[in-house]
Design a protein around this motif. Structure first.
Motif, mmCIF file in Angstrom:
data_model
loop_
_atom_site.group_PDB
_atom_site.id
_atom_site.type_symbol
_atom_site.label_atom_id
_atom_site.label_comp_id
_atom_site.label_asym_id
_atom_site.label_seq_id
_atom_site.Cartn_x
_atom_site.Cartn_y
_atom_site.Cartn_z
ATOM 1 N N TYR A 113 0.852 -1.355 0.184
ATOM 2 C CA TYR A 113 0.024 -0.094 -0.035
ATOM 3 C C TYR A 113 0.914 1.172 -0.110
ATOM 4 O O TYR A 113 1.959 1.285 0.416
ATOM 5 C CB TYR A 113 -0.869 0.009 1.205
ATOM 6 C CG TYR A 113 -2.177 -0.719 0.752
ATOM 7 C CD1 TYR A 113 -3.366 0.299 0.741
ATOM 8 C CD2 TYR A 113 -2.393 -2.034 1.103
ATOM 9 C CE1 TYR A 113 -4.570 -0.461 0.541
ATOM 10 C CE2 TYR A 113 -3.431 -2.547 0.831
ATOM 11 C CZ TYR A 113 -4.634 -1.895 0.509
ATOM 12 O OH TYR A 113 -5.752 -2.354 0.316
ATOM 13 N N ALA A 117 -5.839 2.799 3.103
ATOM 14 C CA ALA A 117 -6.870 2.350 2.246
ATOM 15 C C ALA A 117 -8.020 3.238 2.796
ATOM 16 O O ALA A 117 -8.113 3.598 3.970
ATOM 17 C CB ALA A 117 -7.166 0.853 2.892
ATOM 18 N N ASP A 144 -5.910 3.374 -2.496
ATOM 19 C CA ASP A 144 -4.781 4.043 -1.904
ATOM 20 C C ASP A 144 -4.362 5.174 -2.407
ATOM 21 O O ASP A 144 -5.128 5.801 -3.388
ATOM 22 C CB ASP A 144 -3.889 3.225 -1.413
ATOM 23 C CG ASP A 144 -3.056 2.551 -2.518
ATOM 24 O OD1 ASP A 144 -3.202 2.925 -3.591
ATOM 25 O OD2 ASP A 144 -2.075 1.519 -2.421
#
Length: 214
Positions: A113, A117, A144
């Motif tokens: 990521y 998120a 993201d």
């Protein structure tokens, strides 16, 4: 990461009954499907289909313009794929809990990521990989800072953040609509945590539930 994850109010406006249990697992030891995870999948496949829970997701998809017969929620798609597919131990674990509770669950590599998120409605033009394709305006997506990680709420996860056998830090996303109760959502999370701990006794698990107004 866990405390920074958020759900846009536009999603709660679409479905006020939506709640998500977010779970991070640090120090995970994943691996190829084995007899243990194969048993989890087989036991889950024996459970009766809970149509009323799956139908709630069909209604949610229609609410943002998706056709649930064409792009099914993850749990709807899984219950139609018997025997359940063997992916890897961690994915087998969450797929078995997903089918058992008729609960969409996603698992992703936390280290892939970029930024937190978040679940939002797409504006159109968000970056997306070839597996997913570009989202449509108004579509519910997980994303993201880099782009889309899952399209149409929980229809399809992208390649960039998927769980692999090399994943050591993961995030699991358990998504609930009524008629599932919040109590069952938390129970499903506890069951998943137990399976992950069985796979990796030293794993460190944290959870948080996000719902409308919270």
């Amino acid at each position: 990461m866990l405390d920074d994850i958020w759900v846009d109010e536009a999603v709660f406006a679409l479905r006020p009954d939506f709640a998500v249990l977010l779970m991070t697992a640090h120090g995970l030891r994943n691996g190829p499907t084995d007899d243990r995870s194969r048993t989890w999948l087989a036991e889950a496949a024996e459970q009766p289909v809970q149509a009323e829970k799956i139908d709630a997701w069909k209604d949610a998809y229609r609410a943002f313009g998706a056709k649930p017969q064409k792009t099914r929620s993850s749990v709807d798609a899984l219950t139609r794929r018997l025997p359940l597919p063997e992916i890897n131990q961690a994915v087998d674990a969450y797929n078995s809990i997903s089918v058992k509770h008729a609960l969409p669950i996603g698992g992703e590599d936390l280290d892939r990521y970029v930024g937190p998120a978040r679940l939002v409605r797409a504006g159109g033009g968000e970056e997306s990989d070839e597996v997913l394709g570009p989202p449509e305006p108004g579509e519910v997506i997980w994303r993201d800072d880099l782009g889309v990680t899952c399209r149409r709420w929980n229809w399809r996860q992208g390649a960039r953040t998927r769980l692999t056998e090399e994943t050591t830090n993961a995030i699991f996303i358990l998504e609930r609509l009524e008629p599932m109760s919040l109590e069952e959502l938390k129970e499903a999370g506890e069951e998943l945590a137990d399976l992950l701990t069985e796979l990796s006794p030293e794993v460190r698990i944290s959870t948080r539930v996000a719902s409308g107004g919270k």
